[in-house]
Write an enzyme that holds these catalytic residues in place. Structure first.
Site, short mmCIF file in Angstrom:
data_model
loop_
_atom_site.label_atom_id
_atom_site.label_comp_id
_atom_site.label_asym_id
_atom_site.label_seq_id
_atom_site.Cartn_x
_atom_site.Cartn_y
_atom_site.Cartn_z
N LYS A 1 -18.79 88.30 -71.02
CA LYS A 1 -18.98 86.82 -70.66
C LYS A 1 -19.75 86.95 -69.36
O LYS A 1 -19.47 87.20 -68.38
CB LYS A 1 -18.16 85.60 -70.44
CG LYS A 1 -18.43 84.27 -70.23
CD LYS A 1 -17.34 83.35 -69.79
CE LYS A 1 -18.10 82.09 -69.27
NZ LYS A 1 -17.01 81.30 -68.90
N TYR B 1 -15.26 89.35 -68.39
CA TYR B 1 -15.72 88.09 -67.58
C TYR B 1 -16.32 88.63 -66.12
O TYR B 1 -15.53 88.86 -65.42
CB TYR B 1 -14.74 87.22 -67.60
CG TYR B 1 -15.07 85.61 -67.21
CD1 TYR B 1 -16.64 85.39 -66.83
CD2 TYR B 1 -14.13 84.88 -66.79
CE1 TYR B 1 -16.81 84.13 -66.49
CE2 TYR B 1 -14.51 83.53 -66.22
CZ TYR B 1 -15.83 83.02 -66.32
OH TYR B 1 -16.01 82.04 -65.78
#
EC number: 4.3.3.7
Length: 307
Positions: free
Chosen positions: A169, A141
């Site tokens: 992400k 992330y």
């Protein structure tokens, strides 16, 4: 016709699910199960729990475990569950990753360690150590606006060789860097900012991890459905139609958690309050959110059949 990017086993239309609380601020597991079931029924094939939108900094380890178990019970195998486990402390992160695996998560979401702003070699070591702690796939992330540090493209290129690091992400805002890594690795890239959902899919992204999907899951999915069917003009139209709601939820000067929770009760869905230090949206912001949602749904109802 477009060449449709592949979707990995984690899914394509993922929701960064809010964590419902009761009026008193306690974890609302019944509400979480109801919301999760609704999101899956409306087109989400994956749910991200205890991420940024899920208020992970203010939920306890016990609450995180209970949330995974409850949502797993509600959705069964109809959707993948990705559990946020990243913290500023490697030892704590390892514990959360192991507990997420035991509670039934399908993968973990691993944010870069925040506040201490470690250099890239330390970030890489943190990711590798966590990936080695369980048998679960890992989604990295990259959200420097919150962590204070980028996960640099060269770091991602090295990490792509780890057998359990499978996806990213991307909330970096660096579209060029995303394309560079996608072109040179097999990492599945997910748009973490709703305004990038279609654009990232068009250059090979795997899908999205959407905050807006909390309130408009089917609308978020339809954009990607249209693109994958080769109707890029329709995908563009649908993305443009969704843009005012994206702006209201994501660009109002408030965290998406706050705006999503302000709108969900008007839709008859569980939400509850945000936990301090976050504060609820004011009445004018809530009214603007409801107006943007009403315009979206009015557009849907006026769309000719077959579109």
């Amino acid at each position: 016709m477009t060449s449709t990017p592949p979707s990995p086993s984690l899914g394509r239309t993922l929701c960064a699910m809010i964590t419902p609380f009761t009026a008193s601020g306690a974890l609302d597991l019944d509400g979480a199960q109801r919301l999760a079931g609704h999101l899956v029924a409306e087109g989400c094939d994956g749910l991200v729990l205890s991420g940024t939108t899920g208020e992970s900094p203010t939920t306890t380890d016990t609450e995180k475990r209970s949330l995974i178990a409850a949502v797993r019970e509600a959705v069964g195998t109809r959707a993948t569950l990705i559990a946020g486990v990243g913290t500023p402390d490697t030892a704590h992160t390892l514990t959360l990753a192991r507990e997420a695996e035991q509670a039934g998560a399908d993968a973990v979401l691993l944010v870069a360690p925040y506040y201490s702003r470690p250099p890239q070699d330390a970030i890489e070591a943190y990711f590798r150590e966590t990936a080695d702690a369980t048998d679960l796939p890992v989604v990295l992330y990259d959200i420097p606006a919150r962590t204070g540090v980028r996960v640099e493209p060269d770091t991602l290129l090295r990490l792509a060789g780890h057998p359990r690091i499978v996806a990213v992400k991307d909330c970096s805002g660096d579209f060029l860097a995303a394309q560079k890594v996608m072109a040179r690795t097999d990492l599945a890239y997910y748009a973490g900012c709703d305004e990038h959902n279609l654009a990232l899919r068009a250059v090979g992204g795997a899908g999205c991890v959407s905050t807006v999907a909390n309130v408009a899951p089917s609308a978020v999915r339809r954009v990607l459905d249209a693109f994958d069917k080769g109707d890029t003009a329709e995908a563009t139209r649908l993305q443009h139609r969704l843009t005012p709601l994206i702006e209201a939820v994501m660009a109002s000067g408030l965290p998406g958690t706050v705006t999503a929770k302000a709108l969900l009760p008007a839709l008859g869905l569980p939400a509850g309050p945000v936990r301090p230090p976050l504060r609820p949206a004011d009445p004018s912001t809530t009214a603007a959110l409801r107006e943007a949602y009403a315009r979206l749904t009015a557009d849907v109802s006026s769309t000719p059949a077959g579109r």
